[in-house]
Write a protein that holds these residues in place. Structure first.
Motif, mmCIF file in Angstrom:
data_model
loop_
_atom_site.group_PDB
_atom_site.id
_atom_site.type_symbol
_atom_site.label_atom_id
_atom_site.label_comp_id
_atom_site.label_asym_id
_atom_site.label_seq_id
_atom_site.Cartn_x
_atom_site.Cartn_y
_atom_site.Cartn_z
ATOM 1 N N LYS A 246 13.206 9.705 21.177
ATOM 2 C CA LYS A 246 13.264 8.229 21.246
ATOM 3 C C LYS A 246 14.656 7.767 21.657
ATOM 4 C CE LYS A 246 9.819 7.661 17.614
ATOM 5 N NZ LYS A 246 9.633 7.430 16.182
ATOM 6 N N HIS A 250 16.111 5.437 24.955
ATOM 7 C CA HIS A 250 17.030 4.279 24.903
ATOM 8 C C HIS A 250 18.216 4.489 25.842
ATOM 9 C CE1 HIS A 250 14.975 2.006 21.874
ATOM 10 N NE2 HIS A 250 15.029 2.986 20.983
ATOM 11 N N ASP A 253 17.125 3.906 29.343
ATOM 12 C CA ASP A 253 17.013 2.458 29.567
ATOM 13 C C ASP A 253 18.375 1.823 29.796
ATOM 14 O OD1 ASP A 253 14.305 2.659 29.241
ATOM 15 O OD2 ASP A 253 14.294 2.003 27.150
#
Length: 279
Positions: A246, A250, A253
């Motif tokens: 996860k 991020h 992104d």
């Protein structure tokens, strides 16, 4: 030709005739010396698969073969010499008054000679780091120690395959880590196959291959890196992904380029280091 493998051929299973199918037309192969994690949400059929491999259940349709031999009522005892099983709650596997008695129990059932049993008790307890507890009462051990004894009891029968059905679920993070380290060491030393049925994502990342179950069917197979790169698809069927995975999303992104899906903190740090050093 080497037939050292567990093979499911179009296996379907339900607990009663008027109940829905728990498994539908399931096919896969687990090879010699392989670590395979089987994952899926509750009710996906993964624990049923474990019981079918060990002959605790039998399919209504299809076949299960262990080293080329079909799992049936007639072959049950031979199959259980080859396929050992460690359950979620080790207390359910304890029958003896001492650790030594427990490790001996499976071998006694298989009628092994006493001199072989004595040798294997020592070897199995040594393999899981529990030699000094040979004369202890099992109920006085910690959760992690109990699970080590349960693993030693299975090892003593000298199987080719060990199934761990949520075997680390009741342990704290430290105990879980120690058991996984023990399992890895045992696999390396004994050259056996491991099948782990688990919800623990850290456990999944250490396997060589992952079988994802969904709705009683094989939904996906691949390496942990392949599987966890498909986060959105996993979330859609009710599964989680590792924290590191996860975090990597991020970072992507935020504009950081990662060359591969990291499976642990070390790999994530290496990706960050590479990313910075190329700028």
């Amino acid at each position: 030709m080497d037939q050292s493998q567990i093979e499911f051929r179009n296996v379907s299973f339900r607990y009663q005739e008027d109940m829905p199918w728990v498994l539908r037309n399931v096919s896969f192969t687990i090879g010699a010396d392989e670590w395979v994690a089987i994952i899926g949400h509750n009710g996906s059929g993964k624990s049923t698969i474990a019981k079918l491999m060990n002959g605790l259940l039998f399919p209504q349709e299809g076949k299960i073969l262990v080293d080329g031999e079909e799992v049936t009522q007639d072959t049950l005892w031979e199959i259980r010499k080859r396929v050992g099983m460690v359950f979620q709650n080790p207390d359910n596997q304890f029958v003896g008054t001492t650790v030594r008695d427990d490790v001996a129990f499976g071998m006694e059932n298989h009628g092994m000679p006493r001199e072989v049993m004595i040798k294997r008790i020592k070897e199995s307890l040594n393999a899981v780091g529990m030699t000094e507890f040979e004369r202890h009462e099992p109920h006085r051990l910690s959760g992690g120690q109990k699970q080590r004894v349960a693993i030693a009891s299975v090892l003593a029968v000298s199987p080719r395959y060990i199934i761990l059905d949520e075997a680390t679920a009741m342990l704290d993070p430290k105990g879980r880590k120690e058991i996984l380290k023990t399992i890895r060491t045992v696999q390396d030393e004994r050259e056996l196959s491991l099948i782990t049925i688990t919800h623990d994502l850290q456990e999944v990342t250490q396997a060589e291959r992952v079988i994802v179950m969904n709705g009683g069917e094989v939904w996906m197979q691949g390496t942990p890196r392949d599987i966890f790169s498909k986060k959105e698809s996993l979330i859609e069927i009710g599964l989680d992904t590792p924290f590191v995975s996860k975090l990597a999303d991020h970072m992507k992104d935020a504009g950081l380029e990662l060359s591969r899906e990291p499976l642990n903190h070390q790999e994530l740090l290496e990706e960050l280091w590479t990313s910075r050093s190329t700028k």
